[in-house]
Design a protein around this motif. Structure first.
Motif, PDB file in Angstrom:
ATOM      1  N   MET B   1      35.220 -56.873 -57.402  1.00 61.80           N
ATOM      2  CA  MET B   1      34.446 -55.626 -57.265  1.00 61.80           C
ATOM      3  C   MET B   1      34.258 -54.970 -58.638  1.00 61.80           C
ATOM      4  N   LEU B   2      33.163 -54.212 -58.763  1.00 59.44           N
ATOM      5  CA  LEU B   2      32.808 -53.603 -60.041  1.00 59.44           C
ATOM      6  C   LEU B   2      32.964 -52.083 -59.929  1.00 59.44           C
ATOM      7  N   ASP B   3      33.730 -51.490 -60.830  1.00 60.40           N
ATOM      8  CA  ASP B   3      33.966 -50.048 -60.754  1.00 60.40           C
ATOM      9  C   ASP B   3      33.196 -49.303 -61.855  1.00 60.40           C
ATOM     10  N   ALA B   4      33.398 -47.997 -61.915  1.00 58.53           N
ATOM     11  CA  ALA B   4      32.667 -47.175 -62.891  1.00 58.53           C
ATOM     12  C   ALA B   4      32.956 -47.634 -64.312  1.00 58.53           C
ATOM     13  N   PRO B  60      30.042 -46.094 -60.040  1.00 56.03           N
ATOM     14  CA  PRO B  60      29.015 -46.933 -60.679  1.00 56.03           C
ATOM     15  C   PRO B  60      27.633 -46.291 -60.628  1.00 56.03           C
ATOM     16  N   GLY B  61      27.288 -45.730 -59.456  1.00 57.12           N
ATOM     17  CA  GLY B  61      25.968 -45.117 -59.323  1.00 57.12           C
ATOM     18  C   GLY B  61      25.786 -43.959 -60.286  1.00 57.12           C
ATOM     19  N   ALA B  62      26.809 -43.127 -60.406  1.00 52.04           N
ATOM     20  CA  ALA B  62      26.715 -41.947 -61.276  1.00 52.04           C
ATOM     21  C   ALA B  62      26.606 -42.345 -62.749  1.00 52.04           C
ATOM     22  N   VAL B  63      27.284 -43.420 -63.129  1.00 54.90           N
ATOM     23  CA  VAL B  63      27.182 -43.902 -64.518  1.00 54.90           C
ATOM     24  C   VAL B  63      25.733 -44.268 -64.834  1.00 54.90           C
ATOM     25  N   LEU B  64      25.110 -45.036 -63.953  1.00 56.28           N
ATOM     26  CA  LEU B  64      23.755 -45.509 -64.242  1.00 56.28           C
ATOM     27  C   LEU B  64      22.722 -44.397 -64.132  1.00 56.28           C
ATOM     28  N   VAL B  65      22.905 -43.474 -63.180  1.00 60.70           N
ATOM     29  CA  VAL B  65      21.961 -42.354 -63.065  1.00 60.70           C
ATOM     30  C   VAL B  65      22.007 -41.499 -64.334  1.00 60.70           C
ATOM     31  N   LEU B  66      23.223 -41.220 -64.814  1.00 59.36           N
ATOM     32  CA  LEU B  66      23.361 -40.414 -66.036  1.00 59.36           C
ATOM     33  C   LEU B  66      22.789 -41.152 -67.250  1.00 59.36           C
ATOM     34  N   ALA B  67      23.066 -42.445 -67.337  1.00 61.55           N
ATOM     35  CA  ALA B  67      22.544 -43.242 -68.452  1.00 61.55           C
ATOM     36  C   ALA B  67      21.016 -43.246 -68.435  1.00 61.55           C
ATOM     37  N   GLY B  68      20.439 -43.430 -67.257  1.00 63.21           N
ATOM     38  CA  GLY B  68      18.980 -43.466 -67.142  1.00 63.21           C
ATOM     39  C   GLY B  68      18.348 -42.151 -67.536  1.00 63.21           C
ATOM     40  N   LEU B  94      22.899 -47.749 -55.687  1.00 63.46           N
ATOM     41  CA  LEU B  94      24.332 -48.040 -55.523  1.00 63.46           C
ATOM     42  C   LEU B  94      25.058 -46.938 -54.757  1.00 63.46           C
ATOM     43  N   GLY B  95      24.451 -45.763 -54.662  1.00 66.59           N
ATOM     44  CA  GLY B  95      25.036 -44.687 -53.866  1.00 66.59           C
ATOM     45  C   GLY B  95      26.317 -44.140 -54.463  1.00 66.59           C
ATOM     46  N   ASP B  96      27.207 -43.674 -53.606  1.00 67.03           N
ATOM     47  CA  ASP B  96      28.421 -42.972 -54.048  1.00 67.03           C
ATOM     48  C   ASP B  96      29.668 -43.851 -54.052  1.00 67.03           C
ATOM     49  N   ALA B  97      29.519 -45.153 -53.815  1.00 70.17           N
ATOM     50  CA  ALA B  97      30.692 -46.023 -53.696  1.00 70.17           C
ATOM     51  C   ALA B  97      31.502 -46.033 -54.989  1.00 70.17           C
ATOM     52  N   ALA B  98      32.815 -46.077 -54.868  1.00 71.19           N
ATOM     53  CA  ALA B  98      33.690 -46.141 -56.038  1.00 71.19           C
ATOM     54  C   ALA B  98      33.679 -47.527 -56.668  1.00 71.19           C
ATOM     55  N   GLU B  99      33.418 -48.543 -55.841  1.00 70.50           N
ATOM     56  CA  GLU B  99      33.316 -49.926 -56.323  1.00 70.50           C
ATOM     57  C   GLU B  99      32.166 -50.600 -55.589  1.00 70.50           C
ATOM     58  N   VAL B 100      31.479 -51.500 -56.289  1.00 69.23           N
ATOM     59  CA  VAL B 100      30.380 -52.229 -55.646  1.00 69.23           C
ATOM     60  C   VAL B 100      30.569 -53.728 -55.879  1.00 69.23           C
ATOM     61  N   SER B 101      30.017 -54.523 -54.975  1.00 71.83           N
ATOM     62  CA  SER B 101      30.101 -55.974 -55.124  1.00 71.83           C
ATOM     63  C   SER B 101      28.985 -56.472 -56.031  1.00 71.83           C
TER      64      SER B 101
END
Lengths: 136, 205
Positions: B1-4, B60-68, B94-101
């Motif tokens: 799994m991939l985390d923030a 993960p979602g919040a990292v990419l939204v902020l980066a974008g 990716l939504g609000d998940a703490a980890e994504v596949s």
């Protein structure tokens, strides 16, 4: 027409000089007494050629009188940046619209139409109709 | 799994890669663009790294939204809203998940690439970043390494194409024979992703 709120106009160009000059031209051609809020958002924040999301957001906020904001752009990153800001949802005033129009002719049409108290849809339509003005 | 933290390291690796390759990106952008692609992306990704360190988003979602969002604010050229939309839309998917596949990332990245195509109006074969991103997303279901190879091949394959989008399209046939800078930087972004996945601890280096 008491207390009417005028549509605001934002002019986005890669060049600060172009944006400011087109704003001056459009306001000048709209005639004396026209009190349309018009703001240029040209170039990058450090004065270079390009597009600045911050300058666009600030310009849109500065012309928002509650009747909507019409944004006209030149090309490329100016168009894409406004579209990306609109997709964001909270970066631009509510009721902000990217208008599909030629930059100079559209700006004049938009400012003149807005000066009559027309609503955002009418301002956008007038600016888009400027595409139909042929020169030969 | 991939985390923030994985996504933060991806952005850090992308920034380092853009920094290393900035001159080459600008050189590619000189004959068919306005010679600012490397410097624009360098400024944008440096700002991304800074804001991720400051705000430390925890999904993960919040990292990419902020980066974008940061790319849209700081790049100053068309690659800002395009890459910004890619990352932001991927992050939203990716939504609000703490980890994504890995599978969820592949699906989200496809949504991001679709959003870029909608924003810029480009399709595969137009000699744009899409020519690297679409093959990469197609191959991501297989592996990160396959996605990197597909993106690099896609970027190389833009050389004989005639540009149909962006400033290079004004050059018509004279755009033929030059590798597209946007496809090249897109391949760097995917290579940074593969590098982060392949080197869990050392990707910042």
């Amino acid at each position: 027409m008491p207390d009417e709120k005028l549509v605001g106009i934002v002019l986005v160009s890669h060049s600060a000089a172009v944006a400011a000059s087109v704003a001056e031209l459009a306001k000048g051609l709209a005639g004396a007494g026209a009190d349309v809020p018009v703001a240029p958002a040209g170039g990058t924040e450090d004065g270079g050629l390009g597009t600045s999301a911050e300058l666009i957001s600030a310009a849109a906020a500065s012309v928002d009188r509650g009747a909507g904001v019409a944004v006209l752009t030149d090309l490329g990153s100016a168009v894409l940046t406004v579209k990306a800001l609109l997709a964001e949802g909270d970066e631009l005033p509510r009721n902000t619209r990217l208008v599909d129009a030629p930059f100079v002719e559209g700006a004049v049409a938009a400012v003149v139409t807005a000066s009559t108290g027309a609503d955002l849809a009418a301002v956008a339509a007038a600016a888009s109709e400027a595409y139909a003005y042929r020169k030969e | 799994m991939l985390d923030a933290d994985f996504f933060r390291r991806w952005m850090t690796a992308a920034a380092a890669s853009v920094e290393r390759e900035a001159e080459r990106l600008t050189a590619l952008d000189s004959p068919i663009g306005d010679a600012d692609h490397g410097s624009n992306l360098r400024r944008g990704f440096a700002a991304v790294v800074a804001v991720l360190e400051k705000d430390a988003p925890d999904t993960p979602g919040a990292v990419l939204v902020l980066a974008g969002r940061q790319l849209i604010s700081t790049v100053g050229g068309a690659s800002g809203p395009l890459y910004g939309t890619l990352l932001r839309r991927t992050g939203k998917a990716l939504g609000d998940a703490a980890e994504v596949s890995e599978g969820q990332l592949a699906d989200a990245l496809r949504a991001g690439v679709d959003a870029v195509m909608t924003l810029g109006g480009a399709a595969p074969g137009d000699k744009t970043m899409i020519d690297a991103l679409v093959p990469a997303v197609d191959a991501l279901g297989e592996s990160f390494a396959a996605a990197r190879s597909a993106a690099e091949e896609g970027a190389l394959a833009t050389t004989p194409l005639q540009a149909r989008k962006g400033r290079a399209s004004y050059l018509g046939e004279r755009s033929i024979g030059h590798q597209d800078p946007g496809a090249t930087s897109a391949a760097l972004l995917i290579a940074a992703l593969a590098g982060t996945a392949g080197h869990p601890e050392a990707a910042d280096a």
